[in-house]
Each structure stands twice: as structure tokens, then as C-alpha cells.
Design an enzyme around this catalytic site. Structure first.
Site, PDB file in Angstrom:
ATOM      1  N   LYS A  22      42.966  -0.278   2.015  1.00 21.89           N
ATOM      2  CA  LYS A  22      42.418   0.503   0.899  1.00 21.89           C
ATOM      3  C   LYS A  22      43.126   1.853   0.771  1.00 21.89           C
ATOM      4  CE  LYS A  22      38.486   2.951   1.518  1.00 21.89           C
ATOM      5  NZ  LYS A  22      38.485   4.361   1.152  1.00 21.89           N
ATOM      6  N   ASN A  23      43.219   2.569   1.886  1.00 21.57           N
ATOM      7  CA  ASN A  23      43.709   3.947   1.792  1.00 21.57           C
ATOM      8  C   ASN A  23      45.219   4.049   1.612  1.00 21.57           C
ATOM      9  OD1 ASN A  23      41.119   4.795   1.879  1.00 21.57           O
ATOM     10  ND2 ASN A  23      41.167   5.486   4.016  1.00 21.57           N
ATOM     11  N   CYS A 117      30.507  15.097  -0.681  1.00 19.35           N
ATOM     12  CA  CYS A 117      30.013  13.722  -0.617  1.00 19.35           C
ATOM     13  C   CYS A 117      29.220  13.543   0.660  1.00 19.35           C
ATOM     14  CB  CYS A 117      31.147  12.720  -0.732  1.00 19.35           C
ATOM     15  SG  CYS A 117      32.097  12.542   0.768  1.00 19.35           S
ATOM     16  N   ARG A 122      34.439  18.366   1.708  1.00 18.76           N
ATOM     17  CA  ARG A 122      35.715  17.805   1.278  1.00 18.76           C
ATOM     18  C   ARG A 122      36.352  18.550   0.087  1.00 18.76           C
ATOM     19  NH1 ARG A 122      35.303  11.375   1.401  1.00 18.76           N
ATOM     20  NH2 ARG A 122      37.532  11.593   1.811  1.00 18.76           N
ATOM     21  N   ASP A 305      37.633   7.409  10.701  1.00 21.78           N
ATOM     22  CA  ASP A 305      37.138   6.214  10.007  1.00 21.78           C
ATOM     23  C   ASP A 305      36.705   5.103  10.968  1.00 21.78           C
ATOM     24  OD1 ASP A 305      37.532   7.426   7.601  1.00 21.78           O
ATOM     25  OD2 ASP A 305      39.400   6.398   7.120  1.00 21.78           O
ATOM     26  N   ARG A 397      33.111  -1.000  -1.132  1.00 27.30           N
ATOM     27  CA  ARG A 397      34.214  -0.099  -1.490  1.00 27.30           C
ATOM     28  C   ARG A 397      35.423  -0.321  -0.600  1.00 27.30           C
ATOM     29  NH1 ARG A 397      32.493   5.951  -2.330  1.00 27.30           N
ATOM     30  NH2 ARG A 397      34.713   5.897  -2.749  1.00 27.30           N
TER      31      ARG A 397
HETATM   32  N1  EPU Z   1      40.312  19.455   3.602  1.00 25.83           N
HETATM   33  C1  EPU Z   1      40.190  20.709   3.075  1.00 25.83           C
HETATM   34  N2  EPU Z   1      40.902  21.011   1.943  1.00 25.83           N
HETATM   35  C2  EPU Z   1      41.702  20.108   1.324  1.00 25.83           C
HETATM   36  C3  EPU Z   1      41.823  18.830   1.859  1.00 25.83           C
HETATM   37  C4  EPU Z   1      41.103  18.519   3.018  1.00 25.83           C
HETATM   38  O1  EPU Z   1      39.460  21.553   3.599  1.00 25.83           O
HETATM   39  O2  EPU Z   1      42.291  20.453   0.298  1.00 25.83           O
HETATM   40  C5  EPU Z   1      39.583  19.096   4.830  1.00 25.83           C
HETATM   41  C6  EPU Z   1      38.523  18.025   4.608  1.00 25.83           C
HETATM   42  O3  EPU Z   1      37.316  18.562   4.136  1.00 25.83           O
HETATM   43  C7  EPU Z   1      38.415  17.409   5.987  1.00 25.83           C
HETATM   44  C8  EPU Z   1      39.851  17.501   6.517  1.00 25.83           C
HETATM   45  O4  EPU Z   1      40.490  18.502   5.730  1.00 25.83           O
HETATM   46  O5  EPU Z   1      37.568  18.187   6.789  1.00 25.83           O
HETATM   47  C9  EPU Z   1      40.662  16.218   6.418  1.00 25.83           C
HETATM   48  O6  EPU Z   1      40.463  15.619   5.158  1.00 25.83           O
HETATM   49  P1  EPU Z   1      41.578  14.743   4.436  1.00 25.83           P
HETATM   50  O7  EPU Z   1      42.067  15.484   3.258  1.00 25.83           O
HETATM   51  O8  EPU Z   1      42.580  14.281   5.432  1.00 25.83           O
HETATM   52  O9  EPU Z   1      40.713  13.504   3.936  1.00 25.83           O
HETATM   53  P2  EPU Z   1      40.982  12.703   2.603  1.00 25.83           P
HETATM   54  O10 EPU Z   1      42.418  12.687   2.331  1.00 25.83           O
HETATM   55  O11 EPU Z   1      40.038  13.160   1.558  1.00 25.83           O
HETATM   56  C10 EPU Z   1      41.407  10.371   3.712  1.00 25.83           C
HETATM   57  C11 EPU Z   1      40.798   9.013   3.639  1.00 25.83           C
HETATM   58  C12 EPU Z   1      39.434   9.038   4.331  1.00 25.83           C
HETATM   59  C13 EPU Z   1      39.639   9.470   5.778  1.00 25.83           C
HETATM   60  C14 EPU Z   1      40.348  10.827   5.823  1.00 25.83           C
HETATM   61  C15 EPU Z   1      40.681  11.301   7.222  1.00 25.83           C
HETATM   62  C16 EPU Z   1      41.751   8.134   1.599  1.00 25.83           C
HETATM   63  C17 EPU Z   1      41.548   7.699   0.201  1.00 25.83           C
HETATM   64  N3  EPU Z   1      40.676   8.617   2.253  1.00 25.83           N
HETATM   65  O12 EPU Z   1      40.505  11.248   3.032  1.00 25.83           O
HETATM   66  O13 EPU Z   1      38.935   7.709   4.281  1.00 25.83           O
HETATM   67  O14 EPU Z   1      38.402   9.569   6.429  1.00 25.83           O
HETATM   68  O15 EPU Z   1      41.577  10.754   5.062  1.00 25.83           O
HETATM   69  O16 EPU Z   1      41.476  10.367   7.872  1.00 25.83           O
HETATM   70  O17 EPU Z   1      42.841   8.023   2.136  1.00 25.83           O
HETATM   71  C18 EPU Z   1      37.267   6.048   4.324  1.00 25.83           C
HETATM   72  O18 EPU Z   1      38.153   5.209   4.090  1.00 25.83           O
HETATM   73  O19 EPU Z   1      36.100   5.725   4.672  1.00 25.83           O
HETATM   74  C19 EPU Z   1      37.585   7.469   4.193  1.00 25.83           C
HETATM   75  C20 EPU Z   1      36.638   8.404   4.034  1.00 25.83           C
END
Ligand code: EPU
Length: 418
Positions: A22-23, A117, A122, A305, A397
Site C-alpha cells: 500500500k505505502n 488522525c 501528523r 506499523d 484500507r
Molecule cells: N511529521 C511532522 N511533520 C511533517 C511530517 C511528519 O511533524 O511534515 C512527523 C509525524 O507527525 C510523525 C513523524 O514525523 O510523528 C513521522 O511521520 P511520517 O511523515 O514519516 O509519516 P507519514 O509519511 O505520514 C507513512 C506511512 C504510515 C507510517 C509512517 C511511518 C504512508 C502512506 N504512510 O506516514 O503508514 O506509519 O510513514 O513509517 O506511507 C499505515 O500504513 O498504517 C501508516 C500509518
């Protein structure tokens, strides 16, 4: 709303085929916005988040042709509006992944600002800060991120924390920028590497994906390509954890152990026997698991995850496991529900202390987010008596036909429509 009814207590035995990730699929689908050719994506998982992304791309004017065997052809030649509306973004935060490609190719994007969320706040400040460093002007207008830039310009970007979709968005923005972009503190997740490989197949110049410094040399245009999505390492890890909890002997086909080192190491500590080839994994478990301690962190450390699924494993293990969540501030929603099944879990801040019990007992529980749902499925597979899991739209999802896959391994699982 569908529910899952699981009658626990049976070992899992047989073969299961792992779906595309998915990701990885979500950013790769969004990469279709970067060119006016056709991007063919193979091994696309059939999931609600994928359907939502295809819907979003379709509304922007991307031609979407579903092919037999789970492939899709995306034609980006007729995009007419660079807008990701609130009603789609609020159902799927990953919609933010259209921001980078839209600004890069069309010089403008309007993407609804995702809210918090179930697992945390996030924010997307790093996506915005990075785009600004590439020369975009970004404003928040009526709840939307409105970004404009006649042509992005390569720059050195350093993110404040490791962010997966942030790295992906900035990498996609940089591929059409003028000059060289260096993304430091980049996420090293395998999904970032898969996206980079797709971009390279489309004519982008990207090096360093999989390390914490990614270099992108901008090109004038990208072209169509064909890319097969990598196997889902979290689906893989979920099945591995399920077998470690229930006992049994399962071979996972189309699975990549090399993307799961931290998870495999913990499963071995728990007592599972794991043998891998480059594209399959066999897991065997013939005793009660031993508790493991873990701490989530960016790749290659233990993935957030997989945290909930390991909490279900520790819940029935011999001993006490200490689980620390360092990525998301509210990712223990499954604790209350696991307690309903008889688990002994105490939470102190971002640490859960799980005292394993010999037996869980089935109950009515509620899924709160995707991976929390997976932990409830694992706990239900071990529990005595029936468990009814409500709100499994969360599960849909990210897990393709999970009840069919589990049933084929001998589990008693039925989807019940209300
Ligand atoms: N963060 C910030 N600012 C930003 C971006 C991130 O503060 O601009 C923080 C987030 O709040 C969090 C940390 O940085 O505390 C890491 O978040 P990240 O941005 O890496 O998460 P994401 O990209 O939103 C993806 C996956 C998630 C997975 C996380 C961590 C996708 C679509 N989603 O989310 O997947 O948990 O990386 O590995 O790739 C899931 O599949 O269940 C899922 C939630």
C-alpha cells in the site's frame, strides 16, 4: 458496516500470497501526475486507499484504465485541475502526495490540509517547508494548501525529522526542478526506494534512495514507464506475527525478508523459526512465544506499523514485553481493545508494559485504525471463543482480502455484513 467474526484457537498452516505494498503504491500512483505519457503499474493491491487515490487522480483528469491481473494504466496527458478536495483528503491523508508532483509539473496545487488522525497530529509542515525551499510560494487558504511556482529550483533540503511521505513528496517535486536537489535526513524506507525506482524508469535522475541523502538532478520532462509495486512488508510482517502467536507453519510467497530485518529478528527472539529465500519466507512456531521488547523508529529499525501486531503477540507470550512507540504520539488505541480480550497491558507515556497471559478470551471489540485492527485480528486468532471486530473498514484500507487469506490458512474467519 462490515464486521469480522473470528473463532480463535487454531494454528495457521499453508501458503499465502503477499500483495503489493500500500505505502509504495500510493506515492507511485501519484507519480503519474508527473508526465504526459502512460504509467503502467503492476502488482497494485486491491485496497480502499488505492481506490481513493485512483478516484482523486481521475477527478484531476488522469486517465485510469484497470487491466486484468491487478495492473492499472494511468495517462497523465489530460490533467485539467490541480486540486485535491477536502472530501477525499479527509478520508485519506496520503492524498498529500499529489502536492509535490502537481507543483512540479503544473506550477500550482491546491490540496486540502490534512487534519490530525487517530494515531497522532501528523502535521505536514516539512512537506511545505521543503517546497518553499524549492522556490514555491505556499499559503493556507480556506483550509487548503495553495502552492505555486513557475518552475521549481533545485536546493539543499534538510528535514527536521525523518518523514516518509515528506521525503516522497519532495523527491517527486525535485525530479522536474531546475538543477540539483539534495534531500538530507531522508527516509530510508523501502517504499521510498520503490518510488525512486519508478521515477528512474520514467526518466528521472535520482540517486541515494535507501540512504539518508537523496540526490535528484532535475530533468525537463518525464515519460511513461511500467513499474511493479514491491511486496507489502507490513502485510508480510502481520502474517508472520500471526503465525508466531497462533503457532503453525506458513510459507509467504512474493515476500521480501530483506525489507523486514528488525521484525524477523524480533520474531526469532520470540521463538519463531524463519527461513527466507529472496522472494519467500517460511515461518514455523511450535510453542508459546517468548515476550520481546521493542522500540519503534524509522527504517531500518522496528516499524511503527508493526507495533500493534507485536503487542498482540506479547499479550499471549511468556514473560513481560516493553514496547515503546517513538513515531506517533497516540498509537496505543488498540490497548483498550486488547484488554477487553483479557490482555494485561499498562501504559506509561509512550511505553506499554505487556504482561503475557496464557489465554485470551473472545469478545466484541472495535477497530480504531488500520494497524490496531490487525492487532485485534491476531489476538482474536489466539483467543478462546468468538471475537467480533467492528469497524473493519480500517482493515480494508490496508489488507487485501485478509479474511480469505486467513481462512485458506485454516482460520475460522467470516465477514459479517450488518
Ligand atoms: N511529521 C511532522 N511533520 C511533517 C511530517 C511528519 O511533524 O511534515 C512527523 C509525524 O507527525 C510523525 C513523524 O514525523 O510523528 C513521522 O511521520 P511520517 O511523515 O514519516 O509519516 P507519514 O509519511 O505520514 C507513512 C506511512 C504510515 C507510517 C509512517 C511511518 C504512508 C502512506 N504512510 O506516514 O503508514 O506509519 O510513514 O513509517 O506511507 C499505515 O500504513 O498504517 C501508516 C500509518
Amino acid at each position: 458496516m462490515d464486521k469480522l467474526r473470528i473463532e480463535g484457537g487454531r494454528p495457521l498452516v499453508g501458503r499465502v500470497d503477499i500483495s503489493g505494498a500500500k505505502n509504495a503504491a500510493l506515492p507511485i500512483l501519484c507519480a503519474a501526475l508527473l508526465c504526459d505519457g502512460v504509467l503502467r503499474i503492476e502488482h497494485l493491491p486491491h485496497l480502499r486507499d488505492v481506490t481513493t487515490t485512483l478516484d482523486l487522480l481521475g477527478r484531476m483528469g488522469v486517465g485510469v484504465t484497470l487491466e486484468a491481473g491487478g495492473a492499472v494504466a494511468l495517462d497523465g496527458s489530460r490533467v485539467h485541475t490541480p486540486v485535491a478536495p477536502y472530501e477525499l483528503v479527509r478520508t485519506m491523508r496520503a492524498s498529500i502526495l499529489v502536492l509535490g508532483p502537481l507543483v512540479a509539473r503544473f506550477g500550482e496545487a491546491r490540496v486540502s490540509l490534512p487534519g490530525g488522525c487517530a494515531i497522532g497530529m501528523r502535521p505536514v509542515d516539512q512537506h511545505i517547508k521543503g517546497l518553499e525551499a524549492l522556490g514555491a510560494t505556499v499559503a493556507i487558504e480556506q483550509g487548503d494548501i495553495h502552492a505555486t511556482a513557475p518552475r521549481l529550483k533545485g536546493a539543499r533540503l534538510v528535514t527536521d525529522m525523518v518523514t516518509v511521505t515528506g521525503t516522497e513528496n519532495l523527491m517527486m517535486a525535485a525530479v522536474l526542478a531546475d538543477g540539483i536537489t539534495v534531500i538530507e535526513n531522508a527516509a530510508r524506507e523501502p517504499e521510498v526506494v520503490d518510488l525512486a525506482q519508478c521515477l528512474v524508469a520514467m526518466g528521472a535522475r535520482v540517486t541515494g534512495a535507501g540512504t539518508d541523502v537523496i540526490t535528484v538532478e532535475g530533468v525537463a520532462a518525464l515519460h511513461g514507464a511500467t513499474h511493479a509495486v514491491m511486496p507489502d512488508r507490513i502485510e508480510t510482517g502481520t502474517f508472520l506475527a500471526a503465525v508466531a502467536a497462533t503457532g503453525g507453519d506458513v510459507s509467504l510467497d512474493h515476500a521480501r525478508a530483506d525489507t523486514l530485518d528488525a521484525v524477523v529478528a524480533k520474531l526469532r527472539d520470540a521463538g519463531a523459526q524463519i527461513d527466507a529465500t529472496p522472494d519467500s519466507i517460511r515461518v514455523r512456531m511450535d510453542r508459546r512465544p517468548t515476550s520481546v521488547n521493542l522500540r519503534t523508529a524509522p527504517y531500518p529499525a522496528f516499524p511503527t506499523d508493526m507495533q500493534a501486531q507485536f503487542m498482540a503477540l506479547d499479550a499471549v507470550a511468556d514473560g513481560t514485553g516493553v514496547i515503546t512507540e517513538t513515531i506517533f504520539e497516540n498509537r496505543f488505541m488498540h490497548v483498550q481493545e486488547l484488554r477487553r480480550l483479557g490482555a494485561h497491558i499498562d501504559v506509561e507515556g509512550n511505553t506499554a508494559i505487556v504482561r503475557g497471559v496464557a489465554r485470551l478470551e473472545g469478545a466484541a471489540v472495535m477497530a480504531t485504525d488500520l494497524r490496531a485492527s490487525a492487532s485485534l485480528v491476531i489476538a482474536a486468532l489466539v483467543a478462546q471463543g468468538p471475537t467480533l471486530i467492528d469497524r473493519i473498514y480500517h482493515l480494508d484500507r490496508g489488507y487485501e482480502r485478509i479474511e480469505e487469506k486467513l481462512a485458506r490458512l485454516g482460520a475460522s474467519v467470516q465477514r459479517v455484513a450488518r
